[in-house]
Design a protein around this motif. Structure first.
Motif, mmCIF file in Angstrom:
data_model
loop_
_atom_site.group_PDB
_atom_site.id
_atom_site.type_symbol
_atom_site.label_atom_id
_atom_site.label_comp_id
_atom_site.label_asym_id
_atom_site.label_seq_id
_atom_site.Cartn_x
_atom_site.Cartn_y
_atom_site.Cartn_z
ATOM 1 N N GLN A 1 110.088 -18.297 17.803
ATOM 2 C CA GLN A 1 109.888 -19.886 17.886
ATOM 3 C C GLN A 1 108.559 -19.940 18.884
ATOM 4 O OE1 GLN A 1 113.199 -22.026 19.090
ATOM 5 N NE2 GLN A 1 112.162 -24.010 18.414
ATOM 6 N N ALA A 2 108.605 -19.266 19.683
ATOM 7 C CA ALA A 2 107.274 -19.226 20.668
ATOM 8 C C ALA A 2 106.066 -18.973 19.928
ATOM 9 C CB ALA A 2 107.650 -18.547 22.046
ATOM 10 N N GLY A 3 105.984 -18.293 19.077
ATOM 11 C CA GLY A 3 104.716 -18.001 18.348
ATOM 12 C C GLY A 3 104.470 -16.389 18.121
ATOM 13 N N PHE A 4 105.261 -15.616 18.513
ATOM 14 C CA PHE A 4 105.132 -13.964 18.478
ATOM 15 C C PHE A 4 105.651 -13.698 16.828
ATOM 16 C CE2 PHE A 4 105.536 -15.030 22.916
ATOM 17 C CZ PHE A 4 104.442 -14.284 23.353
ATOM 18 N N LYS A 5 105.077 -12.632 16.589
ATOM 19 C CA LYS A 5 105.238 -11.919 15.172
ATOM 20 C C LYS A 5 106.480 -11.059 15.454
ATOM 21 C CE LYS A 5 100.502 -13.095 13.727
ATOM 22 N NZ LYS A 5 99.419 -12.522 13.291
ATOM 23 N N ALA A 6 106.947 -10.535 14.343
ATOM 24 C CA ALA A 6 108.126 -9.491 14.359
ATOM 25 C C ALA A 6 107.378 -8.185 14.564
ATOM 26 C CB ALA A 6 108.613 -9.495 12.867
ATOM 27 N N GLN A 7 106.254 -7.880 14.069
ATOM 28 C CA GLN A 7 105.745 -6.536 14.641
ATOM 29 C C GLN A 7 105.182 -6.519 15.973
ATOM 30 O OE1 GLN A 7 104.739 -8.786 12.063
ATOM 31 N NE2 GLN A 7 102.523 -8.621 11.940
ATOM 32 N N GLU A 8 105.296 -7.592 16.695
ATOM 33 C CA GLU A 8 104.903 -7.645 18.212
ATOM 34 C C GLU A 8 106.130 -7.474 18.959
ATOM 35 O OE1 GLU A 8 101.310 -10.459 18.966
ATOM 36 O OE2 GLU A 8 103.066 -11.418 18.211
ATOM 37 N N LEU A 9 107.368 -7.232 18.398
ATOM 38 C CA LEU A 9 108.473 -6.954 19.151
ATOM 39 C C LEU A 9 109.215 -5.703 18.701
ATOM 40 C CD1 LEU A 9 110.308 -10.391 18.366
ATOM 41 C CD2 LEU A 9 108.604 -9.864 20.254
ATOM 42 N N SER A 10 109.820 -4.997 19.817
ATOM 43 C CA SER A 10 110.398 -3.666 19.442
ATOM 44 C C SER A 10 111.564 -3.599 20.483
ATOM 45 C CB SER A 10 109.380 -2.752 19.692
ATOM 46 O OG SER A 10 109.011 -2.415 21.062
ATOM 47 N N PHE A 11 112.703 -2.954 19.934
ATOM 48 C CA PHE A 11 114.034 -2.955 20.837
ATOM 49 C C PHE A 11 114.335 -1.464 21.044
ATOM 50 C CE2 PHE A 11 118.720 -2.685 20.925
ATOM 51 C CZ PHE A 11 118.724 -3.446 22.121
ATOM 52 N N ALA A 12 114.314 -1.258 22.525
ATOM 53 C CA ALA A 12 114.620 0.265 22.917
ATOM 54 C C ALA A 12 116.417 0.332 22.884
ATOM 55 C CB ALA A 12 114.103 0.392 24.347
ATOM 56 N N ALA A 13 116.583 1.761 22.906
ATOM 57 C CA ALA A 13 117.742 1.994 22.762
ATOM 58 C C ALA A 13 118.646 1.559 24.173
ATOM 59 C CB ALA A 13 118.049 3.532 22.482
ATOM 60 N N ASP B 1 89.136 -10.111 31.449
ATOM 61 C CA ASP B 1 90.411 -10.543 30.958
ATOM 62 C C ASP B 1 91.228 -9.602 30.248
ATOM 63 O OD1 ASP B 1 89.991 -13.172 31.820
ATOM 64 O OD2 ASP B 1 88.899 -13.787 29.852
ATOM 65 N N ALA B 2 92.371 -9.462 30.456
ATOM 66 C CA ALA B 2 93.326 -8.369 29.868
ATOM 67 C C ALA B 2 93.365 -8.729 28.562
ATOM 68 C CB ALA B 2 94.637 -8.338 30.497
ATOM 69 N N ASP B 3 93.298 -7.739 27.721
ATOM 70 C CA ASP B 3 93.319 -7.931 26.187
ATOM 71 C C ASP B 3 94.912 -7.361 25.499
ATOM 72 O OD1 ASP B 3 92.926 -5.332 26.258
ATOM 73 O OD2 ASP B 3 91.040 -5.444 25.625
ATOM 74 N N LEU B 4 95.593 -6.847 26.255
ATOM 75 C CA LEU B 4 96.915 -6.368 25.868
ATOM 76 C C LEU B 4 97.923 -6.896 26.948
ATOM 77 C CD1 LEU B 4 98.599 -5.067 23.734
ATOM 78 C CD2 LEU B 4 97.905 -2.779 25.085
ATOM 79 N N VAL B 5 99.147 -7.248 26.636
ATOM 80 C CA VAL B 5 100.216 -7.292 27.599
ATOM 81 C C VAL B 5 101.503 -6.685 26.946
ATOM 82 C CG1 VAL B 5 100.707 -9.651 26.288
ATOM 83 C CG2 VAL B 5 101.688 -9.204 28.710
ATOM 84 N N LEU B 6 102.240 -6.269 27.795
ATOM 85 C CA LEU B 6 103.609 -5.287 27.731
ATOM 86 C C LEU B 6 104.701 -6.214 28.357
ATOM 87 C CD1 LEU B 6 102.733 -1.535 27.708
ATOM 88 C CD2 LEU B 6 102.592 -3.161 25.942
ATOM 89 N N VAL C 1 116.494 -3.507 26.533
ATOM 90 C CA VAL C 1 115.006 -4.226 26.595
ATOM 91 C C VAL C 1 114.713 -4.278 25.295
ATOM 92 C CG1 VAL C 1 112.654 -3.804 27.589
ATOM 93 C CG2 VAL C 1 114.654 -2.769 28.838
ATOM 94 N N LEU C 2 114.103 -5.710 24.946
ATOM 95 C CA LEU C 2 113.301 -6.235 23.839
ATOM 96 C C LEU C 2 111.888 -6.211 24.365
ATOM 97 C CD1 LEU C 2 114.428 -8.716 21.171
ATOM 98 C CD2 LEU C 2 112.158 -8.255 21.561
ATOM 99 N N LEU C 3 111.088 -5.362 23.799
ATOM 100 C CA LEU C 3 109.723 -5.246 24.133
ATOM 101 C C LEU C 3 108.597 -6.335 23.497
ATOM 102 C CD1 LEU C 3 107.494 -4.051 25.916
ATOM 103 C CD2 LEU C 3 107.334 -2.323 24.587
ATOM 104 N N VAL C 4 108.098 -7.144 24.058
ATOM 105 C CA VAL C 4 106.719 -7.899 23.654
ATOM 106 C C VAL C 4 105.443 -6.857 23.669
ATOM 107 C CG1 VAL C 4 105.593 -10.108 23.364
ATOM 108 C CG2 VAL C 4 108.105 -9.814 23.876
ATOM 109 N N ARG C 5 104.873 -6.433 22.725
ATOM 110 C CA ARG C 5 103.833 -5.770 22.737
ATOM 111 C C ARG C 5 102.544 -6.704 22.008
ATOM 112 N NH1 ARG C 5 101.810 -0.467 24.007
ATOM 113 N NH2 ARG C 5 99.680 -0.002 22.977
#
Length: 236
Positions: free
Chosen positions: A89-101, A52-57, A126-130
């Motif tokens: 609201q879907a359950g992701f934390k702020a540190q999992e989100l990053s915004f690209a220029a 199983d994959a353990d990281l998603v971008l 792009v708002l990236l969910v890592r």
């Protein structure tokens, strides 16, 4: 015969005899080694495993347009905040989100008159969910269509494709190499049986390249790990 020559001749004869005996023994060993080297079987061993994959971008890409740069950046912030609120609201934390220029274009730069679009500026952002929450991403991704109803223009392209990654390859490498080597020995045993021989020790071995690929098009979160080893066995 002169006795003065008898001593040296005797010594020379003995030396030659010892040399012949030694060289004969050496040649015998060399022949045995040559025969042993000739009885070699080269085989390949395969090991495969599903993980199983353990990281998603997950890049959530969107586009906005405006008549001025000030309005454009205001629209970008507004959509970014809406997307962030949805993901939180879907359950992701702020540190999992990053915004690209964002990438900003002046659509009027090379257009004239009636060819110009009504809004001059366009931005792709792009708002990236890592995240390691692979299952949550899989569940939330189709629900992101709700953002369209909030006026957000979601975009899709190959560059911003979601990626599922397996990061623990080093943890499973030793066992997979052992499995591939065991598979190779099974193949060698079949060759040995056909040659009325037995598989001996490994003469040489080479580890192949580890490949990690999607199980199939529809389940990219499951990976197939594969390795092939090349092994030479001596036959007894």
């Amino acid at each position: 015969m002169n006795k003065n020559y008898l001593g040296p001749a005797f010594v020379l004869g003995v030396t030659l005899a010892i040399g012949l005996i030694w060289s004969g023994s050496y040649l015998k060993d060399a022949v045995q080694l040559w025969k042993q080297a000739d009885r070699v079987v080269s085989v390949k061993g395969l090991a495969e495993r599903e993980v199983d994959a353990d990281l998603v971008l997950w890049p959530v890409s969107f586009s906005v347009s405006a008549d001025s740069l000030a309005d454009l950046y205001q629209a970008i912030d507004a959509d970014k905040n809406k997307i962030s609120a949805f993901l939180t609201q879907a359950g992701f934390k702020a540190q999992e989100l990053s915004f690209a220029a964002p990438v900003v274009q002046d659509l009027w730069a090379n257009q004239y008159g009636e060819q110009r679009p009504p809004l001059r500026y366009k931005a792709d952002a792009v708002l990236l969910v890592r995240s390691q929450q692979v299952v949550r991403v899989k569940k939330t991704q189709p629900e992101s269509v709700q953002l369209v109803s909030q006026g957000i223009l979601l975009t899709q392209n190959y560059e911003h494709k979601i990626q599922y990654i397996f990061t623990q390859l080093n943890d499973i490498k030793p066992q997979m190499i052992a499995d591939a080597t065991a598979n190779a020995r099974q193949a060698a045993a079949q060759f040995a049986e056909d040659a009325d021989a037995e598989v001996g020790s490994i003469r040489s071995a080479q580890q192949g390249y580890f490949s990690v690929s999607d199980l199939d098009t529809y389940t990219p979160e499951i990976k197939k790990v594969r390795v092939v080893t090349s092994v030479e066995y001596l036959l007894d």
